[in-house]
Design an enzyme around this catalytic site. Sequence first.
Site, PDB file in Angstrom:
ATOM      1  N   ARG A 287     -32.275   5.212   4.482  1.00  0.00           N
ATOM      2  CA  ARG A 287     -33.709   4.946   4.328  1.00  0.00           C
ATOM      3  C   ARG A 287     -34.437   6.180   4.861  1.00  0.00           C
ATOM      4  O   ARG A 287     -34.329   6.533   6.028  1.00  0.00           O
ATOM      5  CB  ARG A 287     -34.109   3.726   5.138  1.00  0.00           C
ATOM      6  CG  ARG A 287     -35.611   3.495   5.145  1.00  0.00           C
ATOM      7  CD  ARG A 287     -36.051   2.868   6.448  1.00  0.00           C
ATOM      8  NE  ARG A 287     -35.617   1.503   6.567  1.00  0.00           N
ATOM      9  CZ  ARG A 287     -35.408   0.900   7.751  1.00  0.00           C
ATOM     10  NH1 ARG A 287     -35.564   1.554   8.878  1.00  0.00           N
ATOM     11  NH2 ARG A 287     -35.025  -0.341   7.794  1.00  0.00           N
TER      12      ARG A 287
ATOM     13  N   ASP B 146     -32.504   1.143  12.365  1.00  0.00           N
ATOM     14  CA  ASP B 146     -33.674   2.002  12.564  1.00  0.00           C
ATOM     15  C   ASP B 146     -33.268   3.243  13.354  1.00  0.00           C
ATOM     16  O   ASP B 146     -32.297   3.220  14.099  1.00  0.00           O
ATOM     17  CB  ASP B 146     -34.727   1.277  13.420  1.00  0.00           C
ATOM     18  CG  ASP B 146     -35.501   0.226  12.643  1.00  0.00           C
ATOM     19  OD1 ASP B 146     -35.127  -0.085  11.501  1.00  0.00           O
ATOM     20  OD2 ASP B 146     -36.492  -0.273  13.200  1.00  0.00           O
TER      21      ASP B 146
HETATM   22  C1  LIG Z   1     -39.523   0.189   5.541  1.00  0.00           C
HETATM   23  C2  LIG Z   1     -39.899   1.166   6.613  1.00  0.00           C
HETATM   24  C3  LIG Z   1     -39.021   1.384   7.655  1.00  0.00           C
HETATM   25  C4  LIG Z   1     -39.346   2.308   8.662  1.00  0.00           C
HETATM   26  N1  LIG Z   1     -38.434   2.579   9.639  1.00  0.00           N
HETATM   27  C5  LIG Z   1     -38.670   3.557  10.534  1.00  0.00           C
HETATM   28  C6  LIG Z   1     -37.688   3.952  11.489  1.00  0.00           C
HETATM   29  O1  LIG Z   1     -36.589   3.392  11.571  1.00  0.00           O
HETATM   30  N2  LIG Z   1     -37.993   4.982  12.321  1.00  0.00           N
HETATM   31  C7  LIG Z   1     -39.185   5.651  12.272  1.00  0.00           C
HETATM   32  O2  LIG Z   1     -39.383   6.593  13.034  1.00  0.00           O
HETATM   33  N3  LIG Z   1     -40.139   5.272  11.396  1.00  0.00           N
HETATM   34  C8  LIG Z   1     -39.918   4.254  10.538  1.00  0.00           C
HETATM   35  N4  LIG Z   1     -40.890   3.899   9.625  1.00  0.00           N
HETATM   36  C9  LIG Z   1     -42.273   4.445   9.760  1.00  0.00           C
HETATM   37  C10 LIG Z   1     -42.417   5.800   9.076  1.00  0.00           C
HETATM   38  O3  LIG Z   1     -41.754   6.792   9.827  1.00  0.00           O
HETATM   39  C11 LIG Z   1     -43.911   6.194   8.973  1.00  0.00           C
HETATM   40  O4  LIG Z   1     -44.431   6.312  10.263  1.00  0.00           O
HETATM   41  C12 LIG Z   1     -44.781   5.246   8.165  1.00  0.00           C
HETATM   42  O5  LIG Z   1     -44.072   4.768   7.059  1.00  0.00           O
HETATM   43  C13 LIG Z   1     -46.068   5.949   7.675  1.00  0.00           C
HETATM   44  O6  LIG Z   1     -45.744   7.084   6.930  1.00  0.00           O
HETATM   45  P1  LIG Z   1     -45.931   7.250   5.323  1.00  0.00           P
HETATM   46  O7  LIG Z   1     -44.667   7.812   4.794  1.00  0.00           O
HETATM   47  O8  LIG Z   1     -46.392   6.001   4.718  1.00  0.00           O
HETATM   48  O9  LIG Z   1     -46.963   8.423   5.149  1.00  0.00           O
HETATM   49  P2  LIG Z   1     -48.419   8.681   5.744  1.00  0.00           P
HETATM   50  O10 LIG Z   1     -48.755  10.065   5.340  1.00  0.00           O
HETATM   51  O11 LIG Z   1     -48.438   8.317   7.190  1.00  0.00           O
HETATM   52  O12 LIG Z   1     -49.297   7.640   4.960  1.00  0.00           O
HETATM   53  C14 LIG Z   1     -49.597   7.773   3.595  1.00  0.00           C
HETATM   54  C15 LIG Z   1     -50.696   6.786   3.284  1.00  0.00           C
HETATM   55  O13 LIG Z   1     -50.189   5.447   3.437  1.00  0.00           O
HETATM   56  C16 LIG Z   1     -51.150   4.608   4.046  1.00  0.00           C
HETATM   57  N5  LIG Z   1     -50.652   4.194   5.387  1.00  0.00           N
HETATM   58  C17 LIG Z   1     -49.563   4.669   6.030  1.00  0.00           C
HETATM   59  N6  LIG Z   1     -49.398   4.048   7.205  1.00  0.00           N
HETATM   60  C18 LIG Z   1     -50.408   3.174   7.317  1.00  0.00           C
HETATM   61  C19 LIG Z   1     -50.795   2.244   8.307  1.00  0.00           C
HETATM   62  N7  LIG Z   1     -50.117   2.086   9.451  1.00  0.00           N
HETATM   63  N8  LIG Z   1     -51.900   1.484   8.069  1.00  0.00           N
HETATM   64  C20 LIG Z   1     -52.616   1.605   6.927  1.00  0.00           C
HETATM   65  N9  LIG Z   1     -52.285   2.480   5.952  1.00  0.00           N
HETATM   66  C21 LIG Z   1     -51.218   3.257   6.137  1.00  0.00           C
HETATM   67  C22 LIG Z   1     -52.409   5.425   4.160  1.00  0.00           C
HETATM   68  O14 LIG Z   1     -53.153   5.255   2.977  1.00  0.00           O
HETATM   69  C23 LIG Z   1     -51.896   6.850   4.232  1.00  0.00           C
HETATM   70  O15 LIG Z   1     -52.834   7.795   3.806  1.00  0.00           O
HETATM   71  C24 LIG Z   1     -40.596   2.985   8.623  1.00  0.00           C
HETATM   72  C25 LIG Z   1     -41.469   2.761   7.559  1.00  0.00           C
HETATM   73  C26 LIG Z   1     -41.135   1.867   6.563  1.00  0.00           C
HETATM   74  C27 LIG Z   1     -42.091   1.672   5.434  1.00  0.00           C
END
Ligand SMILES: Cc1cc2nc3c(=O)[nH]c(=O)nc-3n(C[C@H](O)[C@H](O)[C@H](O)COP(=O)(O)OP(=O)(O)OC[C@H]3O[C@@H](n4cnc5c(N)ncnc54)[C@H](O)[C@@H]3O)c2cc1C
Length: 275
Positions: free
Chosen positions: A148, A98
């Site tokens: 990732r 991460d």
């Molecule tokens: C497999 C994985 C590994 C990750 N590893 C890291 C890491 O190492 N470091 C780091 O900084 N971040 C990490 N993240 C988190 C990432 O940075 C985002 O904060 C998170 O994925 C939400 O962003 P999004 O791309 O889905 O877009 P967004 O624009 O935030 O979301 C798009 C849509 O997805 C849905 N959604 C998103 N999040 C949520 C939620 N919490 N609850 C309900 N619905 C939601 C909603 O419908 C939203 O409108 C990881 C995420 C994933 C999936």
Amino acid sequence: MPGETSEAAIEGAVRLSGSRITSVLALLGENVTEADEAAEVARHYQAVLEEIANRELEAEISVKLTQLGIDIGPEVAAANLENILATAEERGQFVWIDVESSGYVDRTLDLYRNGRSNHVNTGICLQAYLYRTAEDLAALLPIDPSIRLVKGAYAEPREVAFRRMRDVDRNYFELAKTLLDGVRRGGVRAAFATHDQRLIQGIEAEAAERGIARGDLEFQMLYGIGTSKQKELAAKGYRVEVLISYGTAWFPWYMRRLAERPANLWFVMRKMGSS
Ligand SMILES: Cc1cc2nc3c(=O)[nH]c(=O)nc-3n(C[C@H](O)[C@H](O)[C@H](O)COP(=O)(O)OP(=O)(O)OC[C@H]3O[C@@H](n4cnc5c(N)ncnc54)[C@H](O)[C@@H]3O)c2cc1C
């Protein structure tokens, strides 16, 4: 979360495997300040890797370097990471690293490069909200990395990160295209970790334009978020992997999930009000 224990997480992974979805397991916890505790986290992950192998489950793990002791010293985290990577390599398993808040990015990249020089079975997360990420990605491409790509989950100042979501999204898409070029050339594993439907569609189209087979395009999502989309993508033949977090130290993680989507906060408050 399917539960607080690794057994519950593994059971969750078994259920997902029925829909052709693989899993990444992650023990919650960060900023460990005692060397014994950090070593214990490494031993925990080694045991989880063994259990995954015993159950012949297609699952990976994802570690946080602050949980492996990077605040005590990079050498502490490096030694713990090395133990995990060696155990995983013996069994043909894969370890994600991460990326946490921006102050850790340089040290995380250093430890990734170091680990990757001895073990190919490791990948690193990159965050599209950071201005520096395009350069970091360009610097990593020559070592055939596994990346990732996420938007980024920490509250970062405007000096280092895009603050407007549309700028983050634009940067994510540009980075995604660079990664897809790497996948097409070969050597690069790219996992697009997002629930953003517009980005997912855009990436599907860009991949198809490059002639990348669906089985070589990978999406990752969080357990319980976008479940129907996860199944739909898997049914279309894409590689789909779901991050399953577990453990008792869920508070900072939970707060980041709330911050990602204010609607979640209202959901929690309504639940609290009705109980
Ligand atoms: C497999 C994985 C590994 C990750 N590893 C890291 C890491 O190492 N470091 C780091 O900084 N971040 C990490 N993240 C988190 C990432 O940075 C985002 O904060 C998170 O994925 C939400 O962003 P999004 O791309 O889905 O877009 P967004 O624009 O935030 O979301 C798009 C849509 O997805 C849905 N959604 C998103 N999040 C949520 C939620 N919490 N609850 C309900 N619905 C939601 C909603 O419908 C939203 O409108 C990881 C995420 C994933 C999936």
